[in-house]
Design an enzyme around this catalytic site. Structure first.
Site, PDB file in Angstrom:
ATOM      1  N   HIS A 150       0.951  -1.042  -0.005  1.00  0.00           N
ATOM      2  CA  HIS A 150      -0.074   0.048   0.155  1.00  0.00           C
ATOM      3  C   HIS A 150       0.799   1.282   0.180  1.00  0.00           C
ATOM      4  O   HIS A 150       0.351   2.354   0.309  1.00  0.00           O
ATOM      5  CB  HIS A 150      -0.887   0.048   1.136  1.00  0.00           C
ATOM      6  N   GLU A 406      34.217 -17.850  22.513  1.00  0.00           N
ATOM      7  CA  GLU A 406      32.913 -18.275  21.816  1.00  0.00           C
ATOM      8  C   GLU A 406      32.152 -19.135  22.919  1.00  0.00           C
ATOM      9  O   GLU A 406      30.947 -18.881  22.665  1.00  0.00           O
ATOM     10  CB  GLU A 406      33.430 -19.402  20.798  1.00  0.00           C
TER      11      GLU A 406
END
Length: 482
Positions: A150, A406
């Site tokens: 739209h 990590e």
């Protein structure tokens, strides 16, 4: 909640996202969560100018149409939209989570730029398509497409707002329709922020109805029932609540399963649960191993890494890798073998690689970039397997500090940590830290293996077959819980 909508949603939609067949439709409720006005409030001023109370009008597109007819142009309507929607509001968590999901197609009838900003915030490529002509533009490789069917606030001369715009949609913006119908026919679509009072809803549902087949994919709509405090009196509230209940049930005509929440504040956590369930299908293998020290474990580390990669591929999981020395290539090799054996090469979707840029003569390693890559992999993966974790320092093997980083990042991200410590290195240190830890080893919030499993994976005398059997048993248990 209507029926078992939430249960079905959490079972089916994450699976669709993982398989690459999930799409999202963003409605007005998402914009309202960011602080933008509802359609009724947006058009309050427009209504007052022509003597109409926008709260008394169900067809708000007609209200815009009346204003345009009375004033002779759409300038007034466009100015209101520019003033109320044209500035940036804080990003709601719902939009941030949507931007992280592995979705390639997002549809919206909203004009604002919330989605564009959420993607930019995490440097994820996005191709907005605000006009029919934009559909012909070349897609950015790897980008998600945002279909603003739209229009957009930055192109106010080409938005859908009035009755004329809706009625002439097929003429002016009809190129959107075959694509939307194709997605509705072949994908599972999640509707977020759908509202009974959104004037766009009737239009979109009619398009869904047109594309409805005998056995459509299952679509889901997250809905919030009206609340008493939003209305001036009980009669108005009860009337709207009755409408909502009937509407929620009626959505089944369009193949939509209603997933009700008491408040939109619940939506971010519901979507984070979707994100966690998608992540559970992704396994990050972290580790490294020096090639030059002649360690007797080297052949075994390579073999076990390769088999872990093959296991990930065969069990239809995705592989996340930073391609660490020896371990990374071995895991990728096994993973690709499994994909070939299964008759598919779905590597572009299922292999998520983040190789680390290496330092060369005259150029220092960018540690901040390495941490950023590690953080992204931790976020993407629901399970992190640690294997090895050694590097060479001045000719001697030492624990790889990058693998320990990590580990910390995986814990922060809520990833399930699975260390194979039998060969030493960082994985051994991680496994010993986790034995007896308070983190839960089972259940929906499990974040580590059970103590006996950690001990088994620490045993240097265990055969490769025994190690892999333990890893598989843990992954299978996690899959059942998910």
């Amino acid at each position: 909640m209507v029926g078992n909508g939430r249960t079905r949603f959490l079972r089916e939609f994450p699976a669709s996202l993982h398989e690459g067949t999930g799409a999202i439709f963003v409605g007005a409720g998402v914009s309202m969560a960011a602080g933008y006005p509802s359609w009724s409030k947006l058009l309050t001023e427009i209504g007052e100018e022509i003597g109409v109370n926008s709260r008394d009008i169900q067809d708000l597109a007609a209200l815009a149409q009346w204003h345009i007819r009375e004033t002779g142009n759409a300038t007034g309507v466009r100015n209101v939209i520019k003033r109320e929607i044209g500035f940036d509001r804080p990003l709601p968590e719902t939009v941030r989570t949507l931007a992280r999901l592995p979705v390639r197609h997002i549809w919206t009838t909203n004009y604002d730029r919330l989605i564009e900003r959420a993607f930019a915030e995490i440097s994820r490529p996005l191709d907005p398509v605000a006009g029919a002509k934009d559909l012909a533009l070349k897609v950015t490789p790897g980008a998600t497409r945002l279909y603003k069917m739209h229009g957009s606030v930055d192109r106010l001369d080409d938005i859908v707002i009035s009755t004329d715009d809706y009625e002439l949609f097929r003429t002016k913006r009809g190129a959107f329709l075959p694509l939307l119908q194709a997605h509705l026919s072949s994908m599972s679509m999640l509707f977020v922020g759908l509202s009974l009072t959104d004037p766009n809803v009737r239009h979109v549902l009619s398009l869904i109805r047109e594309s409805f087949t005998d056995a459509p994919p299952e679509h889901f709509a997250i809905l919030k029932p009206p609340k008493a405090e939003d209305f001036t009196n009980d009669d108005e509230f009860n009337a709207r609540l009755a409408q909502h209940k009937l509407w929620a049930k009626d959505l089944s005509r369009y193949g939509l399963v209603a997933v009700e929440v008491d408040d939109y504040d619940e939506v971010p956590e519901l979507l984070r649960e979707v994100e966690r369930r998608v992540a559970a299908k992704r396994v990050w293998v972290s580790g490294s191993w020096p090639l030059e020290d002649g360690n007797s474990f080297t052949p075994r580390v390579y073999a076990v890494a390769e088999e872990i990669g093959r296991l990930i591929g065969k069990t239809h999981r995705d592989l996340v890798t930073g391609t660490g020395l020896l371990v990374g290539p071995a895991v990728v090799s096994g993973f690709m073998d499994a994909l070939r054996e299964g008759g598919g090469w779905d590597i572009d979707r299922r292999l998520i690689a983040r190789p680390f840029p290496q330092g060369v003569s005259g150029r220092a390693v960018d540690r901040a970039q390495w941490t950023a890559l590690r953080t992204e992999m931790a976020r993407l993966a629901g399970v992190t397997i640690f294997l090895g974790g050694l590097k060479t320092n001045k000719g001697s093997p030492v624990v790889a500090d990058g693998v320990m980083e990590e580990f910390a990042l995986a814990q922060t991200a809520g990833s399930f940590v699975l260390p194979v410590g039998a060969f030493g290195g960082a994985a051994e240190q991680i496994a010993k830290k986790m034995i007896g830890a308070s983190a839960p080893p089972d259940g929906p919030k499990a974040s580590r293996p059970k103590d006996d499993e950690l001990i088994a994976l620490l045993n240097p005398s265990a055969s490769d077959k025994q190690i892999l059997a333990t890893v598989r048993a843990i992954l299978d248990r996690l899959a059942k819980v998910a």
